[in-house]
Design an enzyme around this catalytic site. Sequence first.
Site, PDB file in Angstrom:
ATOM      1  N   SER A  17       3.335  -2.171  10.396  1.00 29.65           N
ATOM      2  CA  SER A  17       4.784  -2.160  10.602  1.00 29.65           C
ATOM      3  C   SER A  17       5.463  -3.478  10.219  1.00 29.65           C
ATOM      4  O   SER A  17       6.442  -3.890  10.838  1.00 29.65           O
ATOM      5  CB  SER A  17       5.116  -1.779  12.054  1.00 29.65           C
ATOM      6  OG  SER A  17       4.664  -0.464  12.324  1.00 29.65           O
ATOM      7  N   GLY A  51       2.306   2.174  10.656  1.00 34.18           N
ATOM      8  CA  GLY A  51       3.252   3.273  10.474  1.00 34.18           C
ATOM      9  C   GLY A  51       3.958   3.697  11.746  1.00 34.18           C
ATOM     10  O   GLY A  51       4.587   4.755  11.786  1.00 34.18           O
ATOM     11  N   ASN A  95       0.867  -1.185   0.000  1.00 29.93           N
ATOM     12  CA  ASN A  95       0.000   0.000   0.000  1.00 29.93           C
ATOM     13  C   ASN A  95       0.902   1.233   0.000  1.00 29.93           C
ATOM     14  O   ASN A  95       1.474   1.586   1.026  1.00 29.93           O
ATOM     15  CB  ASN A  95      -0.892  -0.031   1.247  1.00 29.93           C
ATOM     16  CG  ASN A  95      -1.739   1.223   1.380  1.00 29.93           C
ATOM     17  OD1 ASN A  95      -1.879   1.986   0.420  1.00 29.93           O
ATOM     18  ND2 ASN A  95      -2.302   1.428   2.557  1.00 29.93           N
ATOM     19  N   HIS A 130      -9.515   0.967   4.761  1.00 22.40           N
ATOM     20  CA  HIS A 130      -8.260   1.158   5.507  1.00 22.40           C
ATOM     21  C   HIS A 130      -8.539   2.112   6.667  1.00 22.40           C
ATOM     22  O   HIS A 130      -9.335   3.041   6.543  1.00 22.40           O
ATOM     23  CB  HIS A 130      -7.200   1.745   4.563  1.00 22.40           C
ATOM     24  CG  HIS A 130      -5.819   1.717   5.150  1.00 22.40           C
ATOM     25  ND1 HIS A 130      -5.423   2.599   6.127  1.00 22.40           N
ATOM     26  CD2 HIS A 130      -4.762   0.899   4.919  1.00 22.40           C
ATOM     27  CE1 HIS A 130      -4.167   2.328   6.459  1.00 22.40           C
ATOM     28  NE2 HIS A 130      -3.740   1.304   5.747  1.00 22.40           N
ATOM     29  N   GLU A 145      -7.015   4.504   7.794  1.00 24.75           N
ATOM     30  CA  GLU A 145      -6.792   5.917   7.477  1.00 24.75           C
ATOM     31  C   GLU A 145      -7.981   6.510   6.716  1.00 24.75           C
ATOM     32  O   GLU A 145      -8.207   7.715   6.755  1.00 24.75           O
ATOM     33  CB  GLU A 145      -5.482   6.065   6.684  1.00 24.75           C
ATOM     34  CG  GLU A 145      -4.270   5.828   7.577  1.00 24.75           C
ATOM     35  CD  GLU A 145      -3.015   5.395   6.842  1.00 24.75           C
ATOM     36  OE1 GLU A 145      -2.972   5.486   5.606  1.00 24.75           O
ATOM     37  OE2 GLU A 145      -2.077   4.935   7.533  1.00 24.75           O
ATOM     38  N   LYS A 197       0.097   4.247  -0.337  1.00 19.62           N
ATOM     39  CA  LYS A 197      -0.576   5.421   0.243  1.00 19.62           C
ATOM     40  C   LYS A 197      -0.352   6.658  -0.648  1.00 19.62           C
ATOM     41  O   LYS A 197      -0.302   6.535  -1.860  1.00 19.62           O
ATOM     42  CB  LYS A 197      -0.098   5.660   1.675  1.00 19.62           C
ATOM     43  CG  LYS A 197      -0.182   4.413   2.543  1.00 19.62           C
ATOM     44  CD  LYS A 197      -0.043   4.698   3.997  1.00 19.62           C
ATOM     45  CE  LYS A 197       0.010   3.396   4.772  1.00 19.62           C
ATOM     46  NZ  LYS A 197      -0.069   3.562   6.202  1.00 19.62           N
ATOM     47  N   GLU A 239      -5.442  -5.074  10.560  1.00 20.91           N
ATOM     48  CA  GLU A 239      -4.433  -4.038  10.750  1.00 20.91           C
ATOM     49  C   GLU A 239      -4.725  -3.264  12.033  1.00 20.91           C
ATOM     50  O   GLU A 239      -5.523  -2.313  12.008  1.00 20.91           O
ATOM     51  CB  GLU A 239      -4.453  -3.064   9.582  1.00 20.91           C
ATOM     52  CG  GLU A 239      -4.169  -3.678   8.243  1.00 20.91           C
ATOM     53  CD  GLU A 239      -3.572  -2.664   7.291  1.00 20.91           C
ATOM     54  OE1 GLU A 239      -2.447  -2.888   6.854  1.00 20.91           O
ATOM     55  OE2 GLU A 239      -4.206  -1.624   7.036  1.00 20.91           O
TER      56      GLU A 239
END
Length: 277
Positions: free
Chosen positions: A228, A189, A10, A96, A98, A12, A183
Site C-alpha cells: 500500500s 493491496g 508490480n 511474491h 500472491e 500484476k 512486503e
Amino acid sequence: MKRKPMMAGNWKMNKTISEAKELALALKASAGAETKVDVVLCPPFLAIPTVAGAVAGSNIKVAAQDFFWKEKGAYTGEISAQMIKDGGCASVVIGHSERRGRFGKVEDDLVGEGLGPFGDNNTTVNTKTKAALDAGLLPIVCCGETLAERKTGKTDLVVKSQVLAALAGLSGEEIAKVVIAYEPVWAIGTGEVCDSAEANRVLGMIRGALAELVGDTAQAMQILYGGSVAPDNIEELMAQPEIDGGLVGGASLVAEKFQALIDAAAKARGGCCGCGG
Ligand code: PEP
C-alpha cells in the site's frame, strides 16, 4: 551507508499490451532520464517486449513478475529466465506472497504457505533465486508475514527464515546482487500501510540477517518496502534510513502516482550514492 533507492512497479495481472505501452511511454517521458532512482517496471509476461521496446534508450528497466527455473522443456504454461531476458528483462520478482499462496487479510487464514494456486514456497524461491542469478537477472526476492503471523508475534521469525531460505547455498558475491522486498501480506493491496518505523525495524532486522551471511556488504544491499505504498505515505517511508524504496502494486498503475513515488525517492536520497546525480 547511503544506497541508491529503487522504485519497482508490480503491475500484476493488469494492463493489456496497448495499455502497458501507454503507461510505459508516459513513464519514459517523465522518468526516463532519472539517475537518482532505479526505476523498474514489472508488466505481465505478454507485455514485456512491448514495454521493453517503449522504454528502450531510457534509464528505466523491465522486470518479470515470476519465471520457472528450468531452461526449457515440457513445462506447459511456464516461461524461462532466458525467455524473459530475451524479451527485455534485466530483473525478476521472486516469491511474491500472491505466488506463495499467501494472500491479503481476508484469505490469509484460509490459505497456507504453498497451498495457493501458484505454488511458490521457500524451496522454490531459493531455486528461482539461484536460477535468476545464473541467467544474469537481478532477483527481487519478496518476504513478509501474514496478519495471523504478526498477531502471534512471529513476524521476525517468519521473515528471517524466508530470507535465509531464499539465499541458502548462494555465495557472498551472489547474495550481494539480490534485492530483498519486505512486503507484509496484510498490507498488500489493502490500503493499510505498515507503520514506517515498524517497517524500518523489520528492514533493519533483515539487514542484520544479511550481515550474518555477507558481513558489511549487507550495508550496500537494497531492501525495499512493499504494501500500500502511495503518494501520501511515500515521504514518511523514505525518511526511514533502512527503506531503500518500494515494490509498488496499485499506485504503479497510474503514471502520475508512480512518478510521485519516484520523485519522493529521488528527493529523499538524491545525489548521495555516486550515481552522478
Ligand atoms: C505489490 O504488488 O507487491 C504490492 C505491494 O501491492 P500494493 O502496492 O497494491 O499494496
